[in-house]
Write an enzyme that holds these catalytic residues in place. Structure first.
Site, mmCIF file in Angstrom:
data_model
loop_
_atom_site.group_PDB
_atom_site.id
_atom_site.type_symbol
_atom_site.label_atom_id
_atom_site.label_comp_id
_atom_site.label_asym_id
_atom_site.label_seq_id
_atom_site.Cartn_x
_atom_site.Cartn_y
_atom_site.Cartn_z
ATOM 1 N N ASP A 1 -1.485 8.223 1.270
ATOM 2 C CA ASP A 1 -0.999 7.530 0.069
ATOM 3 C C ASP A 1 0.452 7.109 0.209
ATOM 4 O OD1 ASP A 1 -1.799 6.691 -2.681
ATOM 5 O OD2 ASP A 1 -0.112 7.975 -3.247
ATOM 6 N N CYS B 1 6.629 5.111 -5.599
ATOM 7 C CA CYS B 1 6.765 4.878 -4.164
ATOM 8 C C CYS B 1 7.461 3.529 -3.960
ATOM 9 C CB CYS B 1 5.388 4.893 -3.497
ATOM 10 S SG CYS B 1 4.347 3.470 -3.950
ATOM 11 N N ASN C 1 -4.006 6.368 -10.255
ATOM 12 C CA ASN C 1 -4.224 6.083 -8.851
ATOM 13 C C ASN C 1 -5.726 6.115 -8.587
ATOM 14 O OD1 ASN C 1 -4.565 6.664 -5.956
ATOM 15 N ND2 ASN C 1 -2.334 6.688 -5.937
ATOM 16 N N HIS D 1 -2.599 1.912 -6.782
ATOM 17 C CA HIS D 1 -1.705 2.987 -7.214
ATOM 18 C C HIS D 1 -1.706 3.056 -8.741
ATOM 19 C CE1 HIS D 1 0.896 3.555 -3.404
ATOM 20 N NE2 HIS D 1 -0.291 3.097 -3.068
ATOM 21 N N CYS E 1 5.370 0.584 -5.426
ATOM 22 C CA CYS E 1 5.442 0.483 -6.887
ATOM 23 C C CYS E 1 6.861 0.190 -7.361
ATOM 24 C CB CYS E 1 4.888 1.749 -7.523
ATOM 25 S SG CYS E 1 3.112 1.940 -7.167
ATOM 26 N N GLU F 1 0.757 2.947 -10.995
ATOM 27 C CA GLU F 1 1.583 1.931 -11.642
ATOM 28 C C GLU F 1 0.914 0.558 -11.575
ATOM 29 O OE1 GLU F 1 4.450 5.009 -9.858
ATOM 30 O OE2 GLU F 1 2.514 4.122 -9.364
#
Length: 146
Positions: free
Chosen positions: A143, A80, A42, A53, A83, A55
């Site tokens: 975030d 999340c 991140n 992020h 992602c 990922e």
């Protein structure tokens, strides 16, 4: 490749992100044969980029692939919704998650779609993120969109 070994790559990225002053979430993408294709962390704080992020960073660093269906996404935290959408969009069929106690994100949605979720329930992942949330709750809430 063993999921714990793959998770260690993502954990290393998470630690790097934290050392840079960012959110300690790391990710990695592995080929069907266990080859590391890309890893990242991140970088939202470091780059001022809300889309950076862990990922997404790993995905970008893995480069173009003909197909993502045989690849494994590894992340230190349940992905999340953003992602999870990336995982769904590109057809990843396996996700190794460091932990999902701190945050659930879209993990159940991915399961419902048939994605194989391998939750390692890593205490180190829990401690790394929980410590960050205690220290920087406003950054964490930003975030996750709260």
């Amino acid at each position: 490749m063993d999921p714990r070994e793959m998770l260690e790559v993502a954990l290393k990225e998470a630690r790097t992100g934290r050392a840079e002053g960012g959110i300690p979430i790391g990710a990695a993408i592995f080929g069907a044969d266990g080859t590391l294709l890309g890893s990242g962390h991140n970088r939202r704080v470091q780059e001022g980029d809300p889309s950076a992020h862990g990922e997404t960073d790993a995905f970008r660093r893995a480069g173009r692939q003909r197909s993502y269906r045989g690849l494994t996404m590894v992340t230190t935290l349940a992905p999340c919704w953003y992602c999870s959408g990336l995982i769904r969009q590109f057809g990843f069929r396996r996700v190794v998650v460091g932990e999902s106690r701190t945050f659930q994100g879209g993990i159940e949605w991915l399961r419902q779609l048939g994605v194989d979720i391998v939750d390692q329930d890593s205490e180190e992942c829990v401690e790394l993120l929980s410590g960050f949330i205690r220290e920087c709750p406003e950054v964490w809430n930003e975030d996750i969109g709260e």
